[in-house]
Design an enzyme around this catalytic site. Structure first.
Site, PDB file in Angstrom:
ATOM      1  N   ASP A 156       0.878  -1.182   0.000  1.00 50.82           N
ATOM      2  CA  ASP A 156       0.000   0.000   0.000  1.00 50.82           C
ATOM      3  C   ASP A 156       0.906   1.220   0.000  1.00 50.82           C
ATOM      4  O   ASP A 156       1.023   1.935   0.989  1.00 50.82           O
ATOM      5  CB  ASP A 156      -0.900  -0.040   1.238  1.00 50.82           C
ATOM      6  N   THR A 158       2.903   4.764  -1.771  1.00 52.69           N
ATOM      7  CA  THR A 158       2.642   5.971  -2.540  1.00 52.69           C
ATOM      8  C   THR A 158       2.986   5.672  -4.006  1.00 52.69           C
ATOM      9  O   THR A 158       3.366   4.545  -4.351  1.00 52.69           O
ATOM     10  CB  THR A 158       3.528   7.116  -2.015  1.00 52.69           C
ATOM     11  N   ASP A 159       2.897   6.664  -4.849  1.00 48.00           N
ATOM     12  CA  ASP A 159       3.260   6.471  -6.258  1.00 48.00           C
ATOM     13  C   ASP A 159       4.780   6.310  -6.377  1.00 48.00           C
ATOM     14  O   ASP A 159       5.511   6.645  -5.442  1.00 48.00           O
ATOM     15  CB  ASP A 159       2.788   7.681  -7.070  1.00 48.00           C
ATOM     16  N   PRO A 163       9.785   8.486  -1.614  1.00 42.08           N
ATOM     17  CA  PRO A 163      10.049   7.289  -0.812  1.00 42.08           C
ATOM     18  C   PRO A 163       9.437   6.009  -1.403  1.00 42.08           C
ATOM     19  O   PRO A 163       9.923   4.913  -1.145  1.00 42.08           O
ATOM     20  CB  PRO A 163       9.407   7.592   0.548  1.00 42.08           C
TER      21      PRO A 163
HETATM   22  N1  AG3 Z   1      -1.852   4.631  -1.557  1.00 41.95           N
HETATM   23  C1  AG3 Z   1      -2.074   4.784  -2.962  1.00 41.95           C
HETATM   24  C2  AG3 Z   1      -2.201   6.192  -3.435  1.00 41.95           C
HETATM   25  C3  AG3 Z   1      -2.160   6.287  -4.892  1.00 41.95           C
HETATM   26  C4  AG3 Z   1      -2.435   7.655  -5.363  1.00 41.95           C
HETATM   27  N2  AG3 Z   1      -2.017   7.727  -6.695  1.00 41.95           N
HETATM   28  C5  AG3 Z   1      -2.725   8.105  -7.733  1.00 41.95           C
HETATM   29  N3  AG3 Z   1      -3.843   8.758  -7.568  1.00 41.95           N
HETATM   30  N4  AG3 Z   1      -2.275   7.792  -8.858  1.00 41.95           N
HETATM   31  C6  AG3 Z   1      -2.830   5.182  -0.746  1.00 41.95           C
HETATM   32  C7  AG3 Z   1      -2.691   4.875   0.677  1.00 41.95           C
HETATM   33  C8  AG3 Z   1      -4.003   4.431   1.211  1.00 41.95           C
HETATM   34  N5  AG3 Z   1      -3.848   3.585   2.319  1.00 41.95           N
END
Ligand code: AG3
Length: 281
Positions: A156, A158-159, A163
């Protein structure tokens, strides 16, 4: 004069939220973190200018990332989560009665602390659950060194900017392979395909040499703008992905888990991809 939060993910196209109130904003040791109250999506958390989660639509993403691999596996006792500091994914994983332990490796303690405080319904007490174990560290170091193996590993992240970038590389996926038990499943957030088309083709190129079954499934998450969010799927057990609908229904009913987005028919259908995506891999 009202203040707007304008997402910075895509160069010349963005979503904006009218900020009702900034609840927290700071540069942590790893990234810029903001949590604010919005009009239409409740509280919103963004890292380095990119929306990570909102109170209103988080259930879609967290249910699909947790329940699709967990019901496909059917008996996941040990789960590893990489990232996910807002706690929403841990909350969904711990709903599974068969899960004996969930290890979460999050790089940024401040994200956990501030989300517990300002987005309490995300973790909903999950960090106090005795089955949860939290490690503060970089996910790539953990999977390279870890001496434990897991039935299901969920990324889970970030893009792949800042990091999160290492969590989309071949060395990370090699670490995932060494930490997966036989029959184990890896699932990972893999970007919004229409806006980030390279993420699908790159992940396919990097995962498919390591796993006998590499695939993608999708869900539409309103605040991950630009179309369908993709999740990467990798396993050395191809039958995990092609479970019968009736098997998934039986598992879902037996679990007693109540969902708002996930259901077994949607699980099966989520692996059907639009042609432009199939053509790109
Ligand atoms: N993690 C994924 C966020 C992706 C955002 N990227 C995008 N919109 N392309 C989110 C953390 C949630 N637990």
């Amino acid at each position: 004069m009202s203040e707007w939060f304008n997402e910075t993910l895509h160069g010349d196209y963005h979503q904006g939220f009218n900020i009702r109130e900034v609840l927290f904003e700071s540069k942590t040791d790893h990234q810029h973190l903001i949590i604010f109250e919005s009009g239409s999506f409740g509280r919103v958390m963004a890292l380095d200018g990119i929306v990570q989660t909102t109170e209103r639509d988080e259930f879609i993403y967290h249910e699909m990332l947790a329940h699709t691999p967990l019901f496909a596996h059917g008996n996941a006792k040990n789960v590893l989560i990489i990232g996910g500091g807002d706690g929403g994914l841990l909350r969904e994983v711990l709903k599974h009665p068969e899960v004996e332990s969930a290890v979460q490796v999050e790089i940024d303690q401040a994200v956990i602390d501030m989300c517990v405080k300002f987005l309490p319904n995300h973790s909903a007490g999950a960090y106090e659950n005795p089955r949860a174990e939290i490690v503060i560290g970089d996910g790539i170091d953990f999977v390279k060194q870890c001496d434990r193996q897991f039935d299901v590993i969920l990324s889970d992240s970030t893009d792949p900017i800042g990091p999160g970038e290492v969590l989309f590389t071949s060395p990370f996926y090699e670490g995932i392979k060494r930490c997966l038990k036989p029959g184990g499943i890896f699932a990972a957030q893999n970007g919004v395909a229409f806006m980030q088309p390279d993420e699908v083709s790159t992940s396919y190129k990097r995962l498919s040499p390591l796993f006998s079954d590499t695939a993608f499934y999708t869900a539409a998450v309103p605040t991950y703008v630009g179309g369908i969010m993709t999740f990467a799927w990798a396993s050395n057990e191809p039958s995990a992905r092609t479970q019968e609908l009736s098997t998934l229904q039986a598992r879902s009913t037996a679990s007693g888990i109540k969902t708002r987005y996930y259901n077994p028919a949607l699980h099966v259908g989520a692996f059907a991809l639009p042609q432009y995506l199939l053509d790109s891999i």
